[in-house]
Design a protein around this motif. Structure first.
Motif, PDB file in Angstrom:
ATOM      1  N   UNK A 107       0.852  -1.192   0.000  1.00 46.64           N
ATOM      2  CA  UNK A 107       0.000   0.000   0.000  1.00 46.64           C
ATOM      3  C   UNK A 107       0.884   1.237   0.000  1.00 46.64           C
ATOM      4  N   UNK A 108       0.791   2.000  -1.088  1.00 46.18           N
ATOM      5  CA  UNK A 108       1.565   3.231  -1.204  1.00 46.18           C
ATOM      6  C   UNK A 108       0.634   4.416  -0.976  1.00 46.18           C
ATOM      7  N   UNK A 109       1.105   5.402  -0.242  1.00 45.31           N
ATOM      8  CA  UNK A 109       0.265   6.540   0.134  1.00 45.31           C
ATOM      9  C   UNK A 109       0.526   7.745  -0.764  1.00 45.31           C
ATOM     10  N   UNK A 110      -0.506   8.587  -0.882  1.00 43.92           N
ATOM     11  CA  UNK A 110      -0.429   9.857  -1.614  1.00 43.92           C
ATOM     12  C   UNK A 110       0.062   9.633  -3.051  1.00 43.92           C
ATOM     13  N   UNK A 111      -0.778   9.005  -3.855  1.00 43.21           N
ATOM     14  CA  UNK A 111      -0.434   8.649  -5.228  1.00 43.21           C
ATOM     15  C   UNK A 111      -1.166   9.572  -6.200  1.00 43.21           C
ATOM     16  N   UNK A 112      -0.459  10.059  -7.215  1.00 47.16           N
ATOM     17  CA  UNK A 112      -1.068  10.925  -8.222  1.00 47.16           C
ATOM     18  C   UNK A 112      -2.092  10.131  -9.032  1.00 47.16           C
ATOM     19  N   UNK A 113      -3.266  10.729  -9.210  1.00 50.32           N
ATOM     20  CA  UNK A 113      -4.321  10.138 -10.030  1.00 50.32           C
ATOM     21  C   UNK A 113      -5.088  11.276 -10.689  1.00 50.32           C
ATOM     22  N   UNK A 114      -5.022  11.351 -11.999  1.00 50.15           N
ATOM     23  CA  UNK A 114      -5.687  12.432 -12.712  1.00 50.15           C
ATOM     24  C   UNK A 114      -5.092  13.771 -12.337  1.00 50.15           C
TER      25      UNK A 114
END
Length: 233
Positions: A107-114
């Motif tokens: 689980x990776x936190x604070x991921x760029x999406x859109x």
């Protein structure tokens, strides 16, 4: 998630300037505490409520106390610190407490999406990536927790980003963390933000998964709790 310093009771005098609140301690001393919540906090910022503050031991911080919990009129507690839900959910994910995501191992936190970011991306060999956003819910009507408690264009954008991720072949999950202990169900407060309600419906139709989970809140800490029913499609 355990509080680092034992909490102390205080009586709320007033909340103001978004980040500040005045309290009276048990010995009669008046203090100002940091309010880690910029939202409406409907029903949780009423003068006279019993609250719990965490003494601050960091000399770099200006205020000696941070506001953490509110005592609820019917019993129980509510967490008003918006910095805590992601930590609570992270612990729940790591412990496999979210049944539909228990097969995921990273689980990776604070991921760029859109055009924005989402709180988590879950991955596992042979499984589609999962993009997961967390919303803390503190509004209550009857026995139901409701989100949002005010207009949130950012929240609607997160739903649109999740729908886009689903359209690209990923899994997308919106997890509502019920940050108070007196709710038995979850719903959308369409009267407070019709645009968010529309974005929620569109995201559900696009295949975004919706989960709601309780919190177990004590004066010692907060843990990720059991699932709470969500509205049907």
């Amino acid at each position: 998630m355990q509080f680092q310093t034992p909490l102390i009771p205080a009586r709320l005098i007033r909340r103001y300037k978004r980040f500040l609140a005045d309290f009276t301690l048990a010995d009669g001393q008046a203090v100002t505490a940091h309010c880690p919540n910029t939202g409406a906090m409907t029903g949780l910022d009423t003068p006279g409520l019993t609250c719990w503050l965490e003494p601050n031991t960091d000399p770099r911080k200006k205020l000696a106390y941070g506001w953490r919990l509110v005592g609820l009129p019917g019993g129980g507690l509510a967490n008003i610190d918006t910095s805590l839900p992601n930590r609570i959910v992270a612990e729940g994910l790591a412990q496999g407490r979210v049944a539909t995501l228990s097969a995921y191992t990273d689980f990776r936190r604070e991921v760029v999406l859109g055009a924005s970011r989402v709180d988590f991306r879950a991955t596992a060999p042979g499984l589609p990536d999962v993009y997961l956003e967390v919303k803390s819910v503190t509004l209550r009507r009857g026995a139901q927790a409701l989100f949002p408690d005010t207009v949130t264009t950012r929240g609607a954008r997160h739903l649109a980003d999740l729908a886009q991720a689903r359209g690209a072949g990923h899994r997308a999950v919106m997890l509502y963390l019920i940050s108070r202990t007196d709710c038995a169900g979850f719903g959308i407060a369409a009267d407070l933000d019709p645009a968010y309600a529309s974005a929620y419906d569109a995201a559900r139709r696009a295949g975004v998964e919706v989960l709601a989970h309780a919190c177990d809140i004590t004066l010692q800490g907060i843990t990720f709790g059991a699932p709470i029913p969500t509205p049907p499609l």
